[in-house]
Motif scaffolding. Structure first.
Motif, mmCIF file in Angstrom:
data_model
loop_
_atom_site.group_PDB
_atom_site.id
_atom_site.type_symbol
_atom_site.label_atom_id
_atom_site.label_comp_id
_atom_site.label_asym_id
_atom_site.label_seq_id
_atom_site.Cartn_x
_atom_site.Cartn_y
_atom_site.Cartn_z
ATOM 1 N N ASN A 1 -7.878 -0.557 1.946
ATOM 2 C CA ASN A 1 -7.094 0.596 1.752
ATOM 3 C C ASN A 1 -8.013 1.279 0.465
ATOM 4 O O ASN A 1 -6.971 1.291 -0.482
ATOM 5 C CB ASN A 1 -5.795 0.468 1.494
ATOM 6 N N THR B 1 0.856 -1.228 0.140
ATOM 7 C CA THR B 1 -0.015 0.115 -0.070
ATOM 8 C C THR B 1 0.854 1.265 -0.188
ATOM 9 O O THR B 1 0.395 2.283 -0.267
ATOM 10 C CB THR B 1 -0.895 -0.223 1.251
ATOM 11 N N LYS B 2 2.126 1.343 0.455
ATOM 12 C CA LYS B 2 2.900 2.281 0.346
ATOM 13 C C LYS B 2 4.152 2.252 -0.464
ATOM 14 O O LYS B 2 4.605 3.043 -1.303
ATOM 15 C CB LYS B 2 3.406 2.926 1.747
ATOM 16 N N ILE C 1 -5.939 3.830 -1.600
ATOM 17 C CA ILE C 1 -4.776 3.056 -2.564
ATOM 18 C C ILE C 1 -5.431 2.442 -3.626
ATOM 19 O O ILE C 1 -4.960 2.492 -4.770
ATOM 20 C CB ILE C 1 -3.977 2.271 -1.603
ATOM 21 N N SER D 1 -5.961 7.109 -6.611
ATOM 22 C CA SER D 1 -6.444 5.694 -6.317
ATOM 23 C C SER D 1 -7.302 5.033 -7.490
ATOM 24 O O SER D 1 -7.146 4.062 -7.647
ATOM 25 C CB SER D 1 -7.081 5.795 -5.041
#
Length: 433
Positions: free
Chosen positions: A269, A230-231, A272, A247
């Motif tokens: 998430n 996610t990052k 994202i 996103s």
């Protein structure tokens, strides 16, 4: 020789055959009595068995890529490498290397895959073999990146492309996505037919700490798999390629454990990933022998495990604004019952479509029927063009640059039919031949 190289595989197979032949040839001499003859027979049996087991293990690993290299097999972990400059070979060209978060890699088995783009990149596209560096998770994951022909064409030079993060099952690796599911080959064909918009596809495995199955979970005191997906991975792709920032341009896609990850990533998430495809995935994550303790002990661990149960989330938490496609089979798939529960539990603003086959087991034969319509479906969920790169500064007296990138007309969604459960069924491809 690399762990997954054909030269090593063939060498070990030849050695195993040679050991068997030598044992058969020497056995009459070892049939005598005495300590030396007995030890000789035991040694011949041991060497022959070990050589055969090594050949079989290497062949299985090469096919399913449990371990991608010697360091993974031996448990050695690399530190995040420094930036690598461009150039070097067929598989070492990466987009725009800023910060070294996407590193060029060797073939990683890509040289054994048939049907990949061959020819000018602006006509057929390109598949790159890379390593993805996680700044937060400290993970270094192998990957393949498919770039469509439009990525290299002049009229799209300012466009940022949508991204599909395609995740393999466990314990398989990225080779399964290219060789067995043929994700880049299917994507290239669908884009050429106008059934899928130009999309960058990054193919990765679900675990960031092999051989442990991390299940896309941030393990307390352990691997931070959710953080990676996610990052770290979005940051890395944005640093090296012209991909969308919002996103709405990002979707997750996977089969088996990768399908489980895809649903988890999108529903947990939604800022994202706004869409997810799950082919034969599960709807809850549980500890087992391959995962170890993913959530930790006590009430806090129980809470974390509960929050990774997607049916529980739909019942007790507001539904995220995401779209999902789930696939299963009435006969042959253990997740069919939970898939139907998931379809019934979905509520606005979340939307769910499905591919339900009459029959199909948990294997690539089933997923190959589903992958093309699933790629079409997810393509329709992603925005393109996301935004544009700034035009380069012009010197006084020079002509203005070429026309800006052109927006593609969305292609029609894959054939679908409404059912009486409030979701759509997406038609899967019939098997060929």
């Amino acid at each position: 020789m690399g762990l997954t190289s054909q030269s090593l595989e063939y060498t070990v197979i030849v050695l195993a055959v040679a050991c068997v032949a030598a044992t058969v040839w020497l056995w009459p001499r070892l049939a005598r009595r005495g300590v030396g003859a007995v030890l000789g027979r035991l040694g011949a049996i041991l060497v022959t068995q070990v050589s055969i087991v090594c050949a079989l293990a290497l062949a299985v690993n090469t096919n399913y890529e449990f371990y991608g290299n010697w360091d993974e097999l031996l448990g050695n972990t690399d530190e995040a490498p420094a930036a690598v400059s461009q150039g070097g070979g067929q598989y070492t060209s990466v987009g725009n290397l800023k910060g070294g978060l996407v590193q060029p890699a060797g073939p990683q088995g890509l040289d054994r895959v048939s049907g990949l783009p061959k020819g000018p990149a602006d006509r057929v596209g390109k598949v790159e073999s890379v390593k993805i560096v996680g700044r937060r998770s400290r993970a270094i994951n192998p990957g393949f990146v498919y770039l469509p022909p439009q990525y290299f064409q002049q009229q799209f030079r300012r466009q940022r492309f949508p991204v599909m993060v395609v995740i393999s099952g466990y314990p398989g690796g990225i080779m399964n996505l290219a060789q067995h599911l043929q994700v880049p080959q299917n994507a290239g064909r669908l884009i050429a037919q106008g059934k899928m918009q130009p999309t960058v596809i990054v193919m990765v495995r679900p675990t960031i700490a092999p051989p442990r199955d991390t299940e896309c979970v941030d393990v307390p005191g352990g691997p931070q798999a959710e953080t990676f997906f996610t990052k770290d991975l979005p940051d890395a792709m944005k640093s090296a390629y012209r991909v969308g920032r919002d996103s709405s341009a990002w979707g997750a896609f996977g089969y088996s454990s990768g399908g489980t990850c895809s649903l988890q990533l999108a529903m947990r998430n939604p800022k994202i990933y706004t869409s997810a495809v799950s082919l034969s995935g599960d709807y809850a994550i549980k500890d087992d022998l391959t995962t170890g303790s993913l959530f930790g002990p006590g009430p806090e661990g129980a809470r974390r495990e509960r929050e990774h149960d997607l049916l529980w989330r739909l019942k007790h938490l507001p539904a995220p604004q995401v779209s999902a496609l789930v696939a299963s089979s009435r006969k042959g798939e253990a997740d069919y019952g939970d898939t139907m529960k998931f379809l019934r539990a979905a509520k606005s603003p979340m939307t769910v479509d499905s591919i339900i086959l009459p029959q199909g087991s948990h294997q690539f034969t089933t997923w190959r029927r589903e992958v093309a319509p699933a790629l079409e479906w997810q393509s329709q969920q992603l925005t393109f063009p996301q935004d544009t790169e700034p035009l380069p500064q012009r010197k006084p007296g020079t002509a203005k640059g070429g026309a800006p990138g052109q927006r593609t007309t969305p292609s029609p969604a894959p054939s679908a039919s409404d059912d009486n459960k409030g979701h759509r069924r997406v038609e899967a491809e019939r098997p060929q031949g």
